[in-house]
Design a protein around this motif. Structure first.
Motif, short mmCIF file in Angstrom:
data_model
loop_
_atom_site.label_atom_id
_atom_site.label_comp_id
_atom_site.label_asym_id
_atom_site.label_seq_id
_atom_site.Cartn_x
_atom_site.Cartn_y
_atom_site.Cartn_z
N TRP A 341 3.39 -0.14 2.89
CA TRP A 341 3.26 -1.50 3.39
C TRP A 341 2.13 -1.58 4.41
N LEU A 342 1.37 -2.67 4.33
CA LEU A 342 0.26 -2.92 5.25
C LEU A 342 0.73 -3.91 6.31
N MET A 356 3.46 -8.54 6.77
CA MET A 356 3.61 -7.28 6.06
C MET A 356 3.29 -7.50 4.59
N VAL A 357 2.35 -6.75 4.06
CA VAL A 357 1.84 -6.96 2.71
C VAL A 357 2.04 -5.70 1.88
N GLN A 358 2.63 -5.86 0.71
CA GLN A 358 2.71 -4.78 -0.27
C GLN A 358 1.57 -4.98 -1.25
N THR A 410 11.21 -4.16 5.10
CA THR A 410 10.46 -3.64 3.96
C THR A 410 11.33 -2.79 3.06
N ALA A 411 12.30 -2.08 3.64
CA ALA A 411 13.20 -1.24 2.84
C ALA A 411 14.05 -2.11 1.93
N ALA A 412 14.45 -3.29 2.40
CA ALA A 412 15.27 -4.20 1.60
C ALA A 412 14.51 -4.68 0.37
#
Length: 416
Positions: A341-342, A356-358, A410-412
């Motif tokens: 994740w960025l 937060m960007v994937q 982010t984990a979710a």
């Protein structure tokens, strides 16, 4: 009568449908408005530090002169490392604020402690003559890297007397019993240009990002301190803005941040593009406006840029004289987590917005961190490899260490 009855039934039916559609449309509008509201992440205050000269205190000297504060913090596996440049010391603390290890300069006047620290923490205070410790990072072996300034006689200047090379990266072993320093060529090398930041990767490799007159220079070292790559990022040679003939449109590229990937040998280069603002009356350029932000992946092995990722800007709406103006501002590139994740951040009137960007799926999470800027005189923020944002918040009477568990967000997303 039947015709009238049918007519009334039809009107009632149309009226009912109208009400139903109106309710649905209103619900849709409310949903849209809610979707534009950025939710806040709960802040967890872990511990506080008082000000002073003792081993477990911060010495900030003059809090009114925030422009000259050189204190930074990083977090690794729940342990916090604070480089207190004003006091010439580095503190390792756990999440309860207990001092575990203290690195200090005997000549800095910060050694106002007794043997009690040895009994409480089972770690001897470690003396080292570093000067103005700055950015700090820790690898998986608990090796600590910290930027320090070389003695005056070891610094290098150009023919005009301008200071060019003055900083090195100190490396301490996990128990603090051994220490060496890394320069441009590796262990014991010549000083670096101005160091913007330092990073460690999943393979315990050190990455030093320097700022030069032409752009950035990145030094990539192995876990033993051997120089593997030296990557120049020259501003005039970076990719043009995709999608249009940027050279003809007068687009200006500005390299804002260069951060290594955590898992692979590549660099992420954030470029903000600006376009000329043309005055409607005179048809002359009256300034520049932000256009777009792209994040390019640069292979360290071959030096080639890959296809970029578009980073949506932060939008600020200002209402004035019954009209609304929307200003678009670029985020600062904050870092990369081990899950890919960025993280991007920008200061707002009531805290910080985090984006937060994937990159591969283009999934985006936006959250807000609530901070009262009036109470915070100075801050240092850090992103851990697991994706936790932590901060040292310096206030008038104390300093707080807090974190936001953005890793759970982010984990979710990653769960099937």
């Amino acid at each position: 009568m039947k015709l009238y009855a049918v007519s009334m039934t039809g009107n009632r039916l149309l009226y009912f449908l109208y009400i139903l559609v109106s309710i649905s449309f209103a619900a849709l509008l409310v949903s849209c408005r809610r979707s534009n509201i950025v939710e806040s992440v709960d802040e967890d205050e872990l511990f506080c530090l008082s000000y002073g000269n003792f081993e477990d205190q911060l010495n900030m000297f003059d809090l009114t002169d925030v422009g000259n504060i050189h204190t930074t913090m990083t977090m690794r596996d729940g342990f916090f490392y604070i480089a207190n440049g004003e006091a010439g010391k580095i503190m390792e603390l756990n999440s309860y604020g207990d001092l575990l290890t203290l690195y200090y300069n005997e000549d800095s006047g910060s050694a106002a402690f007794t043997q009690d620290i040895t009994l409480k923490n089972k770690h001897m205070p470690i003396a080292y003559p570093f000067k103005s410790p700055g950015p700090i990072t820790v690898d998986s072996r608990k090796y600590m890297y910290v930027v320090s300034t070389m003695p005056k006689e070891r610094q290098e200047e150009d023919e005009t007397g301008t200071l060019l090379y003055s900083q090195i990266v100190l490396r301490f072993s996990s128990d603090g019993t051994s220490c060496d320093y890394i320069g441009q060529q590796g262990v014991g090398g010549t000083p670096f240009p101005f160091i913007r930041n330092i990073y460690t990767t999943a393979d315990d490799e050190l990455v030093v990002v320097c700022t030069t007159m032409e752009g950035s220079m990145v030094y990539w070292f192995s876990e033993t301190g051997f120089l593997m790559y030296k990557i120049p990022i020259i501003t005039k040679d970076v990719p043009k803005m995709p999608g249009i003939a940027a050279a003809n449109a007068g687009i200006i590229a500005a390299v804002q941040d260069v951060i290594p990937d955590y898992e692979s040998r590549r660099l992420f280069v954030k470029i903000d593009y600006y376009q000329p603002r043309i005055d409607k009356d005179s048809k002359a350029e009256s300034g520049i406006d932000f256009a777009k932000t792209f994040l390019f992946s640069l292979s360290v092995d071959n030096g080639k840029y890959e296809s970029p990722v578009t980073i949506p800007p932060y939008e600020e709406t200002v209402t004035e004289d019954y009209s609304k103006l929307v200003f678009k501002l670029p985020y600062d590139f904050f870092g990369v987590s081990k899950s890919g994740w960025l993280f991007f951040v920008i200061s707002t009137s009531d805290g910080f917005n985090v984006e937060m960007v994937q990159p591969f799926s283009q999934k985006i999470i936006r959250r807000h961190l609530d901070i009262n800027h009036k109470d915070v005189l100075y801050y240092s923020m850090s992103l851990s490899d697991s994706g936790i944002i932590s901060a040292l918040l310096v206030e008038q009477d104390k300093a707080k260490v807090v974190w936001w568990r953005t890793d759970s967000l982010t984990a979710a997303i990653l769960k099937p």
